[in-house]
Design an enzyme around this catalytic site. Structure first.
Site, PDB file in Angstrom:
ATOM      1  N   GLY A  21     155.626  96.460  30.742  1.00 31.70           N
ATOM      2  CA  GLY A  21     156.877  96.878  31.086  1.00 31.70           C
ATOM      3  C   GLY A  21     157.229  98.229  31.219  1.00 31.70           C
TER       4      GLY A  21
ATOM      5  CD  GLU B 212     150.252  90.976  28.584  1.00 28.63           C
ATOM      6  OE1 GLU B 212     148.756  90.582  28.430  1.00 28.63           O
ATOM      7  OE2 GLU B 212     151.247  90.350  28.499  1.00 28.63           O
TER       8      GLU B 212
ATOM      9  N   GLY C 220     151.120  96.938  33.573  1.00 29.25           N
ATOM     10  CA  GLY C 220     150.661  96.873  34.787  1.00 29.25           C
ATOM     11  C   GLY C 220     151.121  98.073  35.675  1.00 29.25           C
ATOM     12  NE  ARG C 221     157.307  98.314  37.025  1.00 30.13           N
ATOM     13  CZ  ARG C 221     157.817  97.263  37.956  1.00 30.13           C
ATOM     14  NH1 ARG C 221     157.927  97.620  39.198  1.00 30.13           N
ATOM     15  NH2 ARG C 221     158.212  96.015  37.629  1.00 30.13           N
TER      16      ARG C 221
ATOM     17  NE  ARG D 266     158.478  96.086  43.044  1.00 29.03           N
ATOM     18  CZ  ARG D 266     159.339  97.029  42.568  1.00 29.03           C
ATOM     19  NH1 ARG D 266     159.503  98.378  43.032  1.00 29.03           N
ATOM     20  NH2 ARG D 266     159.939  96.997  41.518  1.00 29.03           N
TER      21      ARG D 266
ATOM     22  CE1 TYR E  11     161.979  91.299  41.686  1.00 30.82           C
ATOM     23  CE2 TYR E  11     160.418  92.741  42.702  1.00 30.82           C
ATOM     24  CZ  TYR E  11     160.676  91.777  42.126  1.00 30.82           C
ATOM     25  OH  TYR E  11     159.581  90.987  41.969  1.00 30.82           O
TER      26      TYR E  11
ATOM     27  CB  CYS F  88     162.909  88.395  62.498  1.00 28.65           C
ATOM     28  SG  CYS F  88     161.737  88.639  63.710  1.00 28.65           S
TER      29      CYS F  88
ATOM     30  CE1 TYR G  28     153.704  92.922  39.232  1.00 27.90           C
ATOM     31  CE2 TYR G  28     154.776  95.185  38.727  1.00 27.90           C
ATOM     32  CZ  TYR G  28     154.068  93.990  38.245  1.00 27.90           C
ATOM     33  OH  TYR G  28     153.893  93.590  36.849  1.00 27.90           O
TER      34      TYR G  28
HETATM   35  N1  LLP Z   1     152.523  91.064  30.800  1.00 31.71           N
HETATM   36  C1  LLP Z   1     153.416  89.858  31.189  1.00 31.71           C
HETATM   37  C2  LLP Z   1     153.124  88.799  30.369  1.00 31.71           C
HETATM   38  C3  LLP Z   1     153.901  89.942  32.373  1.00 31.71           C
HETATM   39  O1  LLP Z   1     154.829  89.023  32.889  1.00 31.71           O
HETATM   40  C4  LLP Z   1     154.265  91.345  33.108  1.00 31.71           C
HETATM   41  C5  LLP Z   1     154.934  91.432  34.176  1.00 31.71           C
HETATM   42  C6  LLP Z   1     153.275  92.280  32.634  1.00 31.71           C
HETATM   43  C7  LLP Z   1     152.643  92.187  31.574  1.00 31.71           C
HETATM   44  C8  LLP Z   1     153.224  93.576  33.253  1.00 31.71           C
HETATM   45  O2  LLP Z   1     154.625  94.167  33.570  1.00 31.71           O
HETATM   46  P1  LLP Z   1     154.420  95.724  34.170  1.00 31.71           P
HETATM   47  O3  LLP Z   1     153.957  96.583  33.206  1.00 31.71           O
HETATM   48  O4  LLP Z   1     154.020  95.646  35.159  1.00 31.71           O
HETATM   49  O5  LLP Z   1     156.017  95.803  34.175  1.00 31.71           O
HETATM   50  N2  LLP Z   1     157.266  91.663  40.839  1.00 31.71           N
HETATM   51  C9  LLP Z   1     158.131  92.430  39.978  1.00 31.71           C
HETATM   52  C10 LLP Z   1     157.392  92.825  38.440  1.00 31.71           C
HETATM   53  C11 LLP Z   1     157.166  91.275  37.767  1.00 31.71           C
HETATM   54  C12 LLP Z   1     156.587  91.575  36.512  1.00 31.71           C
HETATM   55  C13 LLP Z   1     156.415  90.453  35.911  1.00 31.71           C
HETATM   56  N3  LLP Z   1     155.845  90.432  34.629  1.00 31.71           N
HETATM   57  C14 LLP Z   1     158.176  94.041  40.494  1.00 31.71           C
HETATM   58  O6  LLP Z   1     157.883  94.248  41.693  1.00 31.71           O
HETATM   59  O7  LLP Z   1     159.040  94.620  40.002  1.00 31.71           O
END
Ligand code: LLP
Length: 455
Positions: free
Chosen positions: A267, A309, A311-312, A348, A352, A384, A413
């Site tokens: 997150g 954990e 990601g982004r 995106r 969002y 389109c 993403y």
């Molecule tokens: N762990 C779990 C259990 C998750 O569900 C997620 C993201 C993460 C870690 C990683 O979250 P991050 O650090 O990347 O925020 N497609 C959306 C984001 C969906 C995230 C879903 N879960 C976007 O483009 O913003």
């Protein structure tokens, strides 16, 4: 794999904190990443093109090692592959000594095919199939994060068959509504993810823990929560941690269950403007760890292993997308810059209303364009749909058909959420570092579009 070498004429790290460049050699400045001129990247590899400066990803790994893993005992980091996972990315993360969070057999397969050590992989997912669970267990993944209690019995039988003991954690919904877009908030009690954080006798959670402890091939290690994505304040984390510690305490009292491990999810936010400094990992980890230590001390419970954990945060600012302008449509009150990609390579905005910044890749210092017709400039895609927007109200230099533009901070993403909508072909991915560029995922071809189809 193709590799090319370019000497850097100007220095600007896209998406990074450093935002400087050398002027003078020519009147215009080109955008470069990892020491490579983006115009040359577009010329060599075509557009649309996902470009990642792997130096930035590595520095994020280094930052977390220094400020989290080395600072706090018994901690782990698992990169959330859903943000961007291809084999080369899996290899990079493995080499950096970080673990990986996967959510499907496809992500697991990608990682294993790149030689990712299975014990450093954890599998999440709210609707895991039997096949996915069996594959994960047989592959020897380090942890399965149980999202629904029904998974426990399936894991038990798969692990028995495989002659293993599978470590698991249970995902709980802490009941905190994160301050973010509702589609990426996941911590409320009515979320589709996890088990409500309820320790009352007969609750889903206590029953699941009881059952897990009767399973010979399951080792129940602890709890997991993920409150939401793209978070810019730490209240949602600290509130969740306080609730989880209360939960840990009451599980200890009622079931004599010790939470050995606590996964606090991902997150961490990523900024959208490359001129704004990136979020530091300590901004999140310090208050989180403080809340954990204080809470555990208050309730007299042992401090669990902490797993994060994100990601982004690892990849968003390391990536740009290069597009070619197909045409410019100046209408009264609005000017459309239409490019040769769109929601198929980056959905995106459509999903969002995510914001991005863009530049003309060979004139990054040029004046911002204010069309004579007045109104805003929108950068739109070729799909389109009127909602196929990349930037609704863009500040960008004057462009014309054939120009190359770059969208900043598109590393997360985008590739992972891309589609073949309108039968568009998925762009290639290029990694750049130290003046060298290499294709790590080929551009799709027309054959890929019809692969597997019969008449
Ligand atoms: N762990 C779990 C259990 C998750 O569900 C997620 C993201 C993460 C870690 C990683 O979250 P991050 O650090 O990347 O925020 N497609 C959306 C984001 C969906 C995230 C879903 N879960 C976007 O483009 O913003």
């Amino acid at each position: 794999m193709r590799a090319i070498n370019f000497s850097a004429n100007f220095y600007i790290i896209f998406g990074g904190k450093l935002f400087s460049h050398e002027k003078g050699r020519s009147k215009i400045s080109h955008l470069t990443g990892g020491g490579v001129d983006c115009l040359k990247l577009a010329g060599t590899f075509g557009t649309p093109l996902y470009v990642f400066d792997t130096g930035i990803i590595k520095s994020r790994c280094g930052e977390l090692r220094e400020t989290f893993l080395n600072r706090w005992d018994n901690t782990r980091v698992r990169y959330a592959g859903k943000a961007f996972l291809i084999r080369a990315m899996a290899k990079l993360i493995a080499d950096e000594g970080i673990g990986l969070d996967v959510v499907s057999e496809g992500e697991l397969y990608t990682a294993l095919s790149a030689g990712f050590p299975p014990e450093r992989i954890e599998m999440n997912g709210n609707a895991k199939s039997l096949r996915e669970i069996d594959y994960a267990v047989r592959s020897g993944v380090g942890r399965i994060i149980v999202d629904h209690p029904d998974e426990i019995g399936i894991i038990e039988s798969c692990a028995k068959e495989a002659g293993r003991v599978q470590k698991i954690m249970i995902r709980v919904a802490p009941g905190v509504d994160a301050h973010t877009h509702k589609y990426i908030a996941t911590g409320s009690t009515d979320s589709k993810f996890g088990v409500p954080a309820d320790s009352r006798e007969g609750s889903m959670l206590t029953e699941a823990i009881r059952f897990a402890r009767t399973c010979e091939h399951v080792s129940m290690r602890g709890l997991h929560f993920h409150v939401g994505s793209q978070l810019f304040d730490t209240d949602d984390y600290t509130k969740s941690i306080e609730k989880i510690i209360e939960l840990m305490k009451s599980l200890k009292d009622s079931l004599n269950f010790t939470t050995h491990e606590l996964n606090m999810g991902g997150g961490f936010g990523a900024v959208i403007n490359p001129a704004i400094p990136a979020m530091k990992s300590e901004f999140y980890t310090e208050p989180m760890m403080k809340a954990l230590h204080e809470g555990c001390a208050k309730y007299g419970i042992e401090i669990p292993r902490v797993i994060l954990e994100p990601g982004r945060w690892f990849v968003s600012e390391a990536g740009i997308t290069l597009y070619t302008v197909e045409n410019v449509r100046e209408l009264p009150g609005i000017t459309y810059i239409a490019v040769n990609g769109g929601m198929s390579d980056n959905p995106r905005y459509a999903l969002y209303q995510a914001e991005y910044n863009a530049v003309k890749a060979d004139d990054i210092d040029g004046e911002i364009w204010h069309p004579e017709s007045g109104g805003k400039v929108s950068i739109v895609g070729k799909c389109c749909e009127s909602g196929d927007i990349l930037i609704d109200d863009a500040e960008i230099q004057r462009v014309k058909a054939g120009d190359i533009i770059a969208l900043y901070n598109t590393g997360a993403y985008t590739f992972s959420m891309s589609s073949n909508y309108n039968c568009l072909m998925r762009p290639a991915v290029v990694f750049v570092e130290n003046g060298e560029a290499r294709v790590v995922a080929e551009r799709q071809t027309l054959e890929d579009i019809i692969r597997g189809q019969v008449i």
